[in-house]
Write a protein that holds these residues in place. Structure first.
Motif, PDB file in Angstrom:
ATOM      1  N   ALA A   1     -10.302  -9.725 -39.990  1.00 35.59           N
ATOM      2  CA  ALA A   1     -11.542 -10.042 -40.704  1.00 35.59           C
ATOM      3  C   ALA A   1     -12.708  -9.146 -40.298  1.00 35.59           C
ATOM      4  CB  ALA A   1     -11.917 -11.503 -40.484  1.00 35.59           C
ATOM      5  N   ASP A   2     -12.774  -8.754 -39.027  1.00 34.26           N
ATOM      6  CA  ASP A   2     -13.897  -7.922 -38.584  1.00 34.26           C
ATOM      7  C   ASP A   2     -13.665  -6.437 -38.836  1.00 34.26           C
ATOM      8  OD1 ASP A   2     -12.003  -7.360 -36.671  1.00 34.26           O
ATOM      9  OD2 ASP A   2     -13.240  -7.902 -34.943  1.00 34.26           O
ATOM     10  N   GLY A   3     -12.507  -6.092 -39.396  1.00 34.03           N
ATOM     11  CA  GLY A   3     -12.234  -4.699 -39.745  1.00 34.03           C
ATOM     12  C   GLY A   3     -11.671  -3.863 -38.615  1.00 34.03           C
ATOM     13  N   GLN A   4     -11.484  -4.458 -37.456  1.00 28.11           N
ATOM     14  CA  GLN A   4     -10.951  -3.707 -36.318  1.00 28.11           C
ATOM     15  C   GLN A   4      -9.972  -4.596 -35.553  1.00 28.11           C
ATOM     16  OE1 GLN A   4     -13.927  -2.176 -33.711  1.00 28.11           O
ATOM     17  NE2 GLN A   4     -12.470  -1.174 -32.379  1.00 28.11           N
ATOM     18  N   VAL A   5      -8.800  -4.060 -35.270  1.00 30.28           N
ATOM     19  CA  VAL A   5      -7.788  -4.787 -34.512  1.00 30.28           C
ATOM     20  C   VAL A   5      -7.750  -4.198 -33.107  1.00 30.28           C
ATOM     21  CG1 VAL A   5      -5.342  -5.410 -34.375  1.00 30.28           C
ATOM     22  CG2 VAL A   5      -6.447  -5.225 -36.603  1.00 30.28           C
ATOM     23  N   THR A   6      -8.082  -5.009 -32.120  1.00 30.90           N
ATOM     24  CA  THR A   6      -8.061  -4.531 -30.743  1.00 30.90           C
ATOM     25  C   THR A   6      -6.626  -4.566 -30.218  1.00 30.90           C
ATOM     26  OG1 THR A   6      -8.380  -6.721 -29.770  1.00 30.90           O
ATOM     27  CG2 THR A   6     -10.372  -5.458 -30.344  1.00 30.90           C
ATOM     28  N   GLY A   7      -6.411  -3.912 -29.120  1.00 27.48           N
ATOM     29  CA  GLY A   7      -5.082  -3.908 -28.512  1.00 27.48           C
ATOM     30  C   GLY A   7      -4.635  -5.305 -28.113  1.00 27.48           C
ATOM     31  N   LYS A   8      -5.562  -6.093 -27.597  1.00 28.69           N
ATOM     32  CA  LYS A   8      -5.247  -7.465 -27.192  1.00 28.69           C
ATOM     33  C   LYS A   8      -4.858  -8.310 -28.407  1.00 28.69           C
ATOM     34  CE  LYS A   8      -7.127 -11.137 -24.289  1.00 28.69           C
ATOM     35  NZ  LYS A   8      -8.274 -11.552 -23.483  1.00 28.69           N
ATOM     36  N   GLU A   9      -5.579  -8.132 -29.512  1.00 32.19           N
ATOM     37  CA  GLU A   9      -5.256  -8.873 -30.731  1.00 32.19           C
ATOM     38  C   GLU A   9      -3.888  -8.457 -31.274  1.00 32.19           C
ATOM     39  OE1 GLU A   9      -9.706  -9.632 -32.579  1.00 32.19           O
ATOM     40  OE2 GLU A   9      -8.684  -7.716 -32.973  1.00 32.19           O
ATOM     41  N   ALA A  10      -3.598  -7.168 -31.226  1.00 35.33           N
ATOM     42  CA  ALA A  10      -2.310  -6.676 -31.699  1.00 35.33           C
ATOM     43  C   ALA A  10      -1.177  -7.261 -30.856  1.00 35.33           C
ATOM     44  CB  ALA A  10      -2.273  -5.150 -31.658  1.00 35.33           C
ATOM     45  N   LEU A  11      -1.370  -7.340 -29.550  1.00 35.95           N
ATOM     46  CA  LEU A  11      -0.348  -7.923 -28.679  1.00 35.95           C
ATOM     47  C   LEU A  11      -0.154  -9.409 -28.975  1.00 35.95           C
ATOM     48  CD1 LEU A  11      -1.039  -6.252 -25.216  1.00 35.95           C
ATOM     49  CD2 LEU A  11       0.959  -5.963 -26.686  1.00 35.95           C
ATOM     50  N   ARG A  12      -1.243 -10.114 -29.235  1.00 30.17           N
ATOM     51  CA  ARG A  12      -1.143 -11.530 -29.554  1.00 30.17           C
ATOM     52  C   ARG A  12      -0.353 -11.739 -30.850  1.00 30.17           C
ATOM     53  NH1 ARG A  12      -6.437 -13.881 -30.727  1.00 30.17           N
ATOM     54  NH2 ARG A  12      -5.676 -15.102 -32.441  1.00 30.17           N
ATOM     55  N   MET A  13      -0.621 -10.897 -31.829  1.00 26.21           N
ATOM     56  CA  MET A  13       0.113 -10.977 -33.099  1.00 26.21           C
ATOM     57  C   MET A  13       1.589 -10.658 -32.890  1.00 26.21           C
ATOM     58  SD  MET A  13       0.112 -11.462 -36.395  1.00 26.21           S
ATOM     59  CE  MET A  13      -1.616 -11.525 -36.729  1.00 26.21           C
ATOM     60  N   GLU A  14       1.853  -9.639 -32.100  1.00 31.30           N
ATOM     61  CA  GLU A  14       3.237  -9.238 -31.803  1.00 31.30           C
ATOM     62  C   GLU A  14       3.979 -10.384 -31.106  1.00 31.30           C
ATOM     63  OE1 GLU A  14       6.252  -6.185 -31.691  1.00 31.30           O
ATOM     64  OE2 GLU A  14       4.223  -5.976 -32.464  1.00 31.30           O
ATOM     65  N   HIS A  15       3.317 -11.028 -30.165  1.00 30.92           N
ATOM     66  CA  HIS A  15       3.934 -12.141 -29.439  1.00 30.92           C
ATOM     67  C   HIS A  15       4.257 -13.299 -30.387  1.00 30.92           C
ATOM     68  CE1 HIS A  15       4.853 -14.916 -26.211  1.00 30.92           C
ATOM     69  NE2 HIS A  15       4.020 -15.783 -26.770  1.00 30.92           N
ATOM     70  N   ALA A  16       3.341 -13.620 -31.288  1.00 34.53           N
ATOM     71  CA  ALA A  16       3.573 -14.705 -32.245  1.00 34.53           C
ATOM     72  C   ALA A  16       4.756 -14.382 -33.152  1.00 34.53           C
ATOM     73  CB  ALA A  16       2.314 -14.948 -33.076  1.00 34.53           C
ATOM     74  N   GLN A  17       4.846 -13.123 -33.588  1.00 36.41           N
ATOM     75  CA  GLN A  17       5.966 -12.731 -34.444  1.00 36.41           C
ATOM     76  C   GLN A  17       7.279 -12.729 -33.670  1.00 36.41           C
ATOM     77  OE1 GLN A  17       4.443  -9.073 -36.235  1.00 36.41           O
ATOM     78  NE2 GLN A  17       4.407 -10.160 -38.165  1.00 36.41           N
ATOM     79  N   ASP A  18       7.245 -12.309 -32.409  1.00 34.29           N
ATOM     80  CA  ASP A  18       8.456 -12.356 -31.579  1.00 34.29           C
ATOM     81  C   ASP A  18       8.948 -13.786 -31.438  1.00 34.29           C
ATOM     82  OD1 ASP A  18       8.391  -9.615 -31.189  1.00 34.29           O
ATOM     83  OD2 ASP A  18       7.508  -9.726 -29.179  1.00 34.29           O
ATOM     84  N   HIS A  19       8.019 -14.696 -31.176  1.00 26.35           N
ATOM     85  CA  HIS A  19       8.366 -16.104 -31.014  1.00 26.35           C
ATOM     86  C   HIS A  19       8.997 -16.645 -32.300  1.00 26.35           C
ATOM     87  CE1 HIS A  19       8.120 -20.144 -29.401  1.00 26.35           C
ATOM     88  NE2 HIS A  19       7.545 -20.529 -30.531  1.00 26.35           N
ATOM     89  N   ALA A  20       8.403 -16.328 -33.443  1.00 25.85           N
ATOM     90  CA  ALA A  20       8.936 -16.773 -34.729  1.00 25.85           C
ATOM     91  C   ALA A  20      10.319 -16.184 -34.983  1.00 25.85           C
ATOM     92  CB  ALA A  20       7.979 -16.394 -35.858  1.00 25.85           C
ATOM     93  N   SER A  21      10.502 -14.925 -34.648  1.00 26.51           N
ATOM     94  CA  SER A  21      11.793 -14.272 -34.859  1.00 26.51           C
ATOM     95  C   SER A  21      12.887 -14.942 -34.029  1.00 26.51           C
ATOM     96  CB  SER A  21      11.692 -12.789 -34.501  1.00 26.51           C
ATOM     97  OG  SER A  21      12.934 -12.158 -34.674  1.00 26.51           O
ATOM     98  N   HIS A  22      12.571 -15.239 -32.772  1.00 25.47           N
ATOM     99  CA  HIS A  22      13.558 -15.905 -31.905  1.00 25.47           C
ATOM    100  C   HIS A  22      13.879 -17.300 -32.432  1.00 25.47           C
ATOM    101  CE1 HIS A  22      13.778 -12.777 -28.928  1.00 25.47           C
ATOM    102  NE2 HIS A  22      12.464 -12.762 -28.813  1.00 25.47           N
ATOM    103  N   ARG A  23      12.871 -17.978 -32.939  1.00 24.31           N
ATOM    104  CA  ARG A  23      13.094 -19.324 -33.470  1.00 24.31           C
ATOM    105  C   ARG A  23      13.987 -19.274 -34.706  1.00 24.31           C
ATOM    106  NH1 ARG A  23       8.681 -24.057 -34.398  1.00 24.31           N
ATOM    107  NH2 ARG A  23      10.198 -25.634 -34.961  1.00 24.31           N
ATOM    108  N   ILE A  24      13.763 -18.290 -35.567  1.00 23.57           N
ATOM    109  CA  ILE A  24      14.611 -18.148 -36.757  1.00 23.57           C
ATOM    110  C   ILE A  24      16.056 -17.927 -36.330  1.00 23.57           C
ATOM    111  CG2 ILE A  24      15.125 -16.686 -38.758  1.00 23.57           C
ATOM    112  CD1 ILE A  24      12.059 -16.151 -38.914  1.00 23.57           C
ATOM    113  N   ALA A  25      16.260 -17.016 -35.400  1.00 22.63           N
ATOM    114  CA  ALA A  25      17.625 -16.722 -34.938  1.00 22.63           C
ATOM    115  C   ALA A  25      18.263 -17.956 -34.309  1.00 22.63           C
ATOM    116  CB  ALA A  25      17.594 -15.578 -33.937  1.00 22.63           C
TER     117      ALA A  25
END
Length: 134
Positions: free
Chosen positions: A92-116
């Motif tokens: 929303a603020d137009g800039q993705v920080t490294g910390k935000e990118a890692l948080r998003m990556e972690h959430a997607q990893d968690h979802a991927s493991h749950r699907i499997a």
């Protein structure tokens, strides 16, 4: 004996035209390179979107094959929706920080493991029974 400044048979005008043509090509190449520059945030957003699509496809495939029950499907789709909302808040603020990118990556990893895990938990959706002819 001195060396000629240009090869025999090429006029000064032709040399100038050739030089101007080369400069124009170099300028177009630099302009094209600048137009293709993609920011880190745009790359991250595209990566997140592609991963979300692949995970949605995995959920759909699990439902189609009977590997996922309806409640499992509902929980995983809700989790994907939460990740989508998180993505919108982060971008929303137009800039993705490294910390935000890692948080998003972690959430997607968690979802991927749950699907499997849910697809391979030996809990299948019961097959539909054909309606008996009367």
């Amino acid at each position: 004996m001195s060396l000629p400044s240009r090869p025999h048979g090429i006029s000064r005008t032709a040399t100038r035209l050739l030089a101007h043509g080369l400069l124009a090509c170099a300028g177009l190449g630099a302009l094209a390179a600048q137009a293709q520059t993609v920011t880190l945030g745009e790359r991250q957003a595209a990566r997140v979107d592609n991963r979300q699509e692949r995970q949605d496809a995995r959920i759909d495939q699990g439902v189609a094959s009977g590997e996922l029950t309806r409640p499992e499907q509902a929980r995983m789709e809700a989790q994907q929706a939460r990740i989508g909302r998180m993505e919108h808040r982060i971008e929303a603020d137009g800039q993705v920080t490294g910390k935000e990118a890692l948080r998003m990556e972690h959430a997607q990893d968690h979802a991927s493991h749950r699907i499997a895990r849910q697809k391979h938990d030996r809990q299948d959706r019961p097959a539909r029974r054909p309606i008996a002819a009367r």
